[in-house]
Enzyme design. Sequence first.
Site, PDB file in Angstrom:
ATOM      1  N   ASN A   1    -118.826  38.640  33.746  1.00 34.14           N
ATOM      2  CA  ASN A   1    -120.105  39.341  33.687  1.00 34.14           C
ATOM      3  C   ASN A   1    -120.084  40.384  34.806  1.00 34.14           C
ATOM      4  O   ASN A   1    -120.307  40.052  35.964  1.00 34.14           O
ATOM      5  CB  ASN A   1    -121.255  38.349  33.882  1.00 34.14           C
ATOM      6  CG  ASN A   1    -122.605  39.044  33.980  1.00 34.14           C
ATOM      7  OD1 ASN A   1    -122.716  40.228  33.660  1.00 34.14           O
ATOM      8  ND2 ASN A   1    -123.622  38.316  34.417  1.00 34.14           N
TER       9      ASN A   1
ATOM     10  N   LYS B   1    -122.070  42.757  35.350  1.00 31.96           N
ATOM     11  CA  LYS B   1    -123.398  43.229  35.789  1.00 31.96           C
ATOM     12  C   LYS B   1    -123.395  44.760  35.865  1.00 31.96           C
ATOM     13  O   LYS B   1    -122.647  45.403  35.143  1.00 31.96           O
ATOM     14  CB  LYS B   1    -123.791  42.563  37.116  1.00 31.96           C
ATOM     15  CG  LYS B   1    -123.617  41.047  37.045  1.00 31.96           C
ATOM     16  CD  LYS B   1    -124.231  40.303  38.183  1.00 31.96           C
ATOM     17  CE  LYS B   1    -124.004  38.801  37.971  1.00 31.96           C
ATOM     18  NZ  LYS B   1    -124.683  37.990  38.946  1.00 31.96           N
TER      19      LYS B   1
ATOM     20  N   HIS C   1    -129.926  35.899  30.954  1.00 32.67           N
ATOM     21  CA  HIS C   1    -129.401  35.776  32.319  1.00 32.67           C
ATOM     22  C   HIS C   1    -130.576  35.735  33.301  1.00 32.67           C
ATOM     23  O   HIS C   1    -131.597  36.400  33.092  1.00 32.67           O
ATOM     24  CB  HIS C   1    -128.478  36.957  32.639  1.00 32.67           C
ATOM     25  CG  HIS C   1    -127.737  36.763  33.914  1.00 32.67           C
ATOM     26  ND1 HIS C   1    -128.302  37.017  35.140  1.00 32.67           N
ATOM     27  CD2 HIS C   1    -126.491  36.290  34.156  1.00 32.67           C
ATOM     28  CE1 HIS C   1    -127.424  36.706  36.085  1.00 32.67           C
ATOM     29  NE2 HIS C   1    -126.312  36.276  35.518  1.00 32.67           N
TER      30      HIS C   1
ATOM     31  N   GLU D   1    -131.065  37.127  36.028  1.00 27.33           N
ATOM     32  CA  GLU D   1    -131.492  38.443  36.545  1.00 27.33           C
ATOM     33  C   GLU D   1    -132.396  39.142  35.537  1.00 27.33           C
ATOM     34  O   GLU D   1    -133.326  39.867  35.907  1.00 27.33           O
ATOM     35  CB  GLU D   1    -130.253  39.288  36.903  1.00 27.33           C
ATOM     36  CG  GLU D   1    -129.611  38.771  38.186  1.00 27.33           C
ATOM     37  CD  GLU D   1    -128.106  38.963  38.291  1.00 27.33           C
ATOM     38  OE1 GLU D   1    -127.527  39.762  37.522  1.00 27.33           O
ATOM     39  OE2 GLU D   1    -127.497  38.287  39.145  1.00 27.33           O
TER      40      GLU D   1
ATOM     41  N   GLU E   1    -126.443  28.231  34.819  1.00 28.69           N
ATOM     42  CA  GLU E   1    -126.310  29.037  36.025  1.00 28.69           C
ATOM     43  C   GLU E   1    -127.473  28.760  36.970  1.00 28.69           C
ATOM     44  O   GLU E   1    -128.538  29.383  36.853  1.00 28.69           O
ATOM     45  CB  GLU E   1    -126.306  30.524  35.671  1.00 28.69           C
ATOM     46  CG  GLU E   1    -125.132  30.939  34.803  1.00 28.69           C
ATOM     47  CD  GLU E   1    -124.772  32.411  35.032  1.00 28.69           C
ATOM     48  OE1 GLU E   1    -123.602  32.668  35.329  1.00 28.69           O
ATOM     49  OE2 GLU E   1    -125.658  33.269  34.946  1.00 28.69           O
TER      50      GLU E   1
ATOM     51  N   GLY F   1    -124.258  34.678  43.078  1.00 27.76           N
ATOM     52  CA  GLY F   1    -124.015  35.753  44.036  1.00 27.76           C
ATOM     53  C   GLY F   1    -124.300  35.360  45.476  1.00 27.76           C
ATOM     54  O   GLY F   1    -124.338  36.210  46.362  1.00 27.76           O
TER      55      GLY F   1
ATOM     56  N   SER G   1    -121.194  31.736  41.644  1.00 25.47           N
ATOM     57  CA  SER G   1    -120.197  31.738  42.717  1.00 25.47           C
ATOM     58  C   SER G   1    -118.921  30.974  42.368  1.00 25.47           C
ATOM     59  O   SER G   1    -118.357  30.294  43.231  1.00 25.47           O
ATOM     60  CB  SER G   1    -120.813  31.233  44.029  1.00 25.47           C
ATOM     61  OG  SER G   1    -121.872  32.105  44.436  1.00 25.47           O
TER      62      SER G   1
HETATM   63  P1  PGA Z   1    -121.598  35.209  40.508  1.00 24.12           P
HETATM   64  O1  PGA Z   1    -122.481  35.577  39.208  1.00 24.12           O
HETATM   65  O2  PGA Z   1    -120.269  34.671  39.987  1.00 24.12           O
HETATM   66  O3  PGA Z   1    -121.407  36.514  41.224  1.00 24.12           O
HETATM   67  O4  PGA Z   1    -122.344  34.195  41.266  1.00 24.12           O
HETATM   68  C1  PGA Z   1    -122.473  34.761  38.075  1.00 24.12           C
HETATM   69  C2  PGA Z   1    -123.452  35.296  37.051  1.00 24.12           C
HETATM   70  O5  PGA Z   1    -124.541  35.749  37.448  1.00 24.12           O
HETATM   71  O6  PGA Z   1    -123.187  35.295  35.837  1.00 24.12           O
END
Ligand code: PGA
Length: 251
Positions: free
Chosen positions: A11, A13, A96, A98, A168, A174, A213
């Site tokens: 992903n 982003k 997601h 976000e 998640e 992140g 992460s």
């Molecule tokens: P991250 O993001 O691996 O940077 O924690 C995962 C995601 O949001 O899909």
Amino acid sequence: MSNRQPLVAANWKMNGSRESVAALLDGFRQGLPADGVDVLVCAPSIYIPLAADELAGSNIGLGAQTVSEYANGAYTGEISADMLKDYGCRYVIIGHSERRHIFAETNETVANKFCHAREQGLEVILCLGERLEEREAGMTEQVLSEQLEAVIARAGIAAFDGAVIAYEPVWAIGTGLTATPEQAQAAHSFIRLQVARHDDRIADELRILYGGSVKADNAAGLFAMADVDGGLIGGASLKVDDFLAICRAAG
Ligand code: PGA
């Protein structure tokens, strides 16, 4: 014993440029293990045509990070499922955190998007996850169940046949704070049991990815858990070597 093939999805982003997209995909194509794991890349929409060209003839799948809940029409700024399919995009991430928290997508919007994407023949990765304060208040299962049941109520359980869920935890995205393999396993097995209350076979075949992460050095421990069928990878999918190491850990 199930025979769910592991899946690792990048992903990206809102990151990248024409140059970095080409370089990353070139690196992925050259270094990927031949079998044992399905791999796909969810690119920013504007780079999907470029990614489709770069991935032609490879077995890396192509996905989007969101999709409109509407069919083509007067929806300024939106991108439809038809348009994604037009460029060979087969997958889409739905819900997601976000999108839920920064762009105010509700369980209802997420359910509408899931339904529309499925009706249009896209493969979906439905994201579920609790926030830190919800985990600390002991509400993790309640939150996961509400997010999941909102979609099942709208789409019907049959729409989950072949779908993918990503667990998640918002506090792990992140932040460098990964869920422990045991925390991930507990949430995944809870999600699978919830689905099994509607349909045993679909639950057994459902791939549930962990996201938050995931890095080259913690992936193997997470993927070793019985109900963790791969990962949704943000930050580490922007580095060729890290992403390839995670793919190898899954395969
Ligand atoms: P991250 O993001 O691996 O940077 O924690 C995962 C995601 O949001 O899909």
